[in-house]
Design a protein around this motif. Structure first.
Motif, PDB file in Angstrom:
ATOM      1  N   UNK A  18       1.020  -1.442  -0.132  1.00  0.00           N
ATOM      2  CA  UNK A  18       0.341  -0.054   0.045  1.00  0.00           C
ATOM      3  C   UNK A  18       0.425   1.476  -0.259  1.00  0.00           C
ATOM      4  N   UNK A  19       1.702   1.196   1.081  1.00  0.00           N
ATOM      5  CA  UNK A  19       2.600   2.228   0.871  1.00  0.00           C
ATOM      6  C   UNK A  19       3.560   2.280  -0.332  1.00  0.00           C
ATOM      7  N   UNK A  20       4.747   2.118  -0.629  1.00  0.00           N
ATOM      8  CA  UNK A  20       4.382   1.503  -1.567  1.00  0.00           C
ATOM      9  C   UNK A  20       4.008   1.999  -2.930  1.00  0.00           C
ATOM     10  N   UNK A  21       2.763   1.802  -3.333  1.00  0.00           N
ATOM     11  CA  UNK A  21       2.032   2.124  -4.200  1.00  0.00           C
ATOM     12  C   UNK A  21       1.489   3.221  -4.942  1.00  0.00           C
ATOM     13  N   UNK A  22       1.141   3.636  -3.038  1.00  0.00           N
ATOM     14  CA  UNK A  22       0.768   4.946  -3.104  1.00  0.00           C
ATOM     15  C   UNK A  22       1.686   6.006  -2.896  1.00  0.00           C
ATOM     16  N   UNK A  23       3.229   5.469  -2.670  1.00  0.00           N
ATOM     17  CA  UNK A  23       4.575   6.645  -3.102  1.00  0.00           C
ATOM     18  C   UNK A  23       4.903   6.609  -4.158  1.00  0.00           C
ATOM     19  N   UNK A  50       1.072 -13.210  -6.575  1.00  0.00           N
ATOM     20  CA  UNK A  50       0.963 -12.639  -7.953  1.00  0.00           C
ATOM     21  C   UNK A  50       2.083 -11.846  -7.953  1.00  0.00           C
ATOM     22  N   UNK A  51       1.948 -11.758  -9.342  1.00  0.00           N
ATOM     23  CA  UNK A  51       3.465  -9.870 -10.089  1.00  0.00           C
ATOM     24  C   UNK A  51       2.562  -8.754  -9.109  1.00  0.00           C
ATOM     25  N   UNK A  52       3.828  -8.245  -9.812  1.00  0.00           N
ATOM     26  CA  UNK A  52       3.300  -6.580  -9.353  1.00  0.00           C
ATOM     27  C   UNK A  52       2.214  -5.662  -9.978  1.00  0.00           C
ATOM     28  N   UNK A  53       1.637  -6.097 -11.191  1.00  0.00           N
ATOM     29  CA  UNK A  53       0.576  -5.237 -11.521  1.00  0.00           C
ATOM     30  C   UNK A  53      -0.943  -6.277 -10.364  1.00  0.00           C
ATOM     31  N   UNK A  54      -0.490  -7.467 -10.288  1.00  0.00           N
ATOM     32  CA  UNK A  54      -1.887  -8.172  -9.763  1.00  0.00           C
ATOM     33  C   UNK A  54      -1.814  -7.275  -7.939  1.00  0.00           C
ATOM     34  N   UNK A  55      -0.666  -7.269  -7.188  1.00  0.00           N
ATOM     35  CA  UNK A  55      -0.262  -6.833  -6.008  1.00  0.00           C
ATOM     36  C   UNK A  55      -1.651  -5.692  -5.893  1.00  0.00           C
ATOM     37  N   UNK A  56      -0.926  -5.027  -7.098  1.00  0.00           N
ATOM     38  CA  UNK A  56      -1.442  -3.268  -6.978  1.00  0.00           C
ATOM     39  C   UNK A  56      -2.994  -3.774  -6.957  1.00  0.00           C
ATOM     40  N   UNK A  57      -3.673  -4.741  -8.177  1.00  0.00           N
ATOM     41  CA  UNK A  57      -5.094  -4.631  -8.145  1.00  0.00           C
ATOM     42  C   UNK A  57      -5.685  -5.030  -6.913  1.00  0.00           C
ATOM     43  N   UNK A  58      -4.972  -6.494  -6.138  1.00  0.00           N
ATOM     44  CA  UNK A  58      -5.361  -6.526  -4.721  1.00  0.00           C
ATOM     45  C   UNK A  58      -5.705  -5.824  -3.868  1.00  0.00           C
ATOM     46  N   UNK A  59      -4.311  -4.778  -3.580  1.00  0.00           N
ATOM     47  CA  UNK A  59      -4.531  -3.776  -2.840  1.00  0.00           C
ATOM     48  C   UNK A  59      -5.435  -2.738  -3.086  1.00  0.00           C
ATOM     49  N   UNK A  60      -5.270  -1.866  -4.244  1.00  0.00           N
ATOM     50  CA  UNK A  60      -6.063  -1.328  -4.299  1.00  0.00           C
ATOM     51  C   UNK A  60      -8.207  -1.501  -3.787  1.00  0.00           C
TER      52      UNK A  60
END
Length: 191
Positions: A18-23, A50-60
């Motif tokens: 969360x912190x990494x993607x938000x920044x 999963x991959x970075x894009x999948x992680x972002x999708x799950x975070x959001x």
């Protein structure tokens, strides 16, 4: 030897993500930094999320769900709903940052979880449409447009704090006056 706790590790990874993607957004985020912050190895991140894009999708997705659960649309109390939304965004600015990064990355392209996202928004729109049908709020503005506008009004001061500071001020009294103005605007477009 310490006992492994996969759920605690997942939670640490999630919060670090969360912190990494938000920044840094999707493109700028680094799995190495997430792993380091979470005190986990990269392989666990890929295994769990999963991959970075999948992680972002799950975070959001999880952050949006958290916001929706704690702040359901309340067309019978628009002032109260606006207060709760503005408070939520002030307390959790990362959600708006994640949404902005998603917009930068995907633009108007289809999102990985678009079907679920549409369902999420359709439920919110249905609440407003029902209130319009009951005469609680005006039906002059279509419910989907109304949701888009009031959510934007509620979150914009958190999304662009520098603009808020320059235009409105940054004292408590300035923020309270802006809150009153946002609520007055929402009352006008829903009356």
């Amino acid at each position: 030897m310490a006992v492994r706790d996969p759920e605690a590790t997942k939670a640490r990874i999630f919060e670090a993500a969360v912190a990494e993607f938000a920044r840094y957004g999707i493109a700028g985020a680094r799995i190495d930094r997430i792993a380091s912050q979470a005190k986990a190895n990269k392989q666990l991140i890929y295994a769990y999320f999963g991959n970075k894009a999948e992680l972002f999708t799950q975070v959001l997705e999880k952050r949006m769900l958290d916001m929706a659960v704690s702040n359901p649309v309340d067309a019978d109390d628009m002032d109260g709903w606006m207060d709760r939304l503005m408070d939520y965004h002030a307390d959790h600015p990362e959600l708006l940052r994640l949404l902005f990064w998603e917009g930068i990355e995907y633009g108007t392209e289809e999102l990985p979880d678009e079907y679920e996202r549409r369902d999420h928004y359709d439920r919110k729109v249905a609440v407003l449409a029902d209130a319009q049908a009951r005469g609680v709020i005006s039906d002059e503005i279509p419910a989907p447009h109304l949701l888009f506008m009031v959510v934007a009004l509620a979150g914009w001061s958190t999304a662009v704090p520098q603009m808020r500071r320059i235009l409105v001020g940054d004292e408590d009294a300035d923020r309270e006056r802006l809150r009153a103005s946002v609520k007055a605007a929402v009352r006008r477009i829903t009356a």
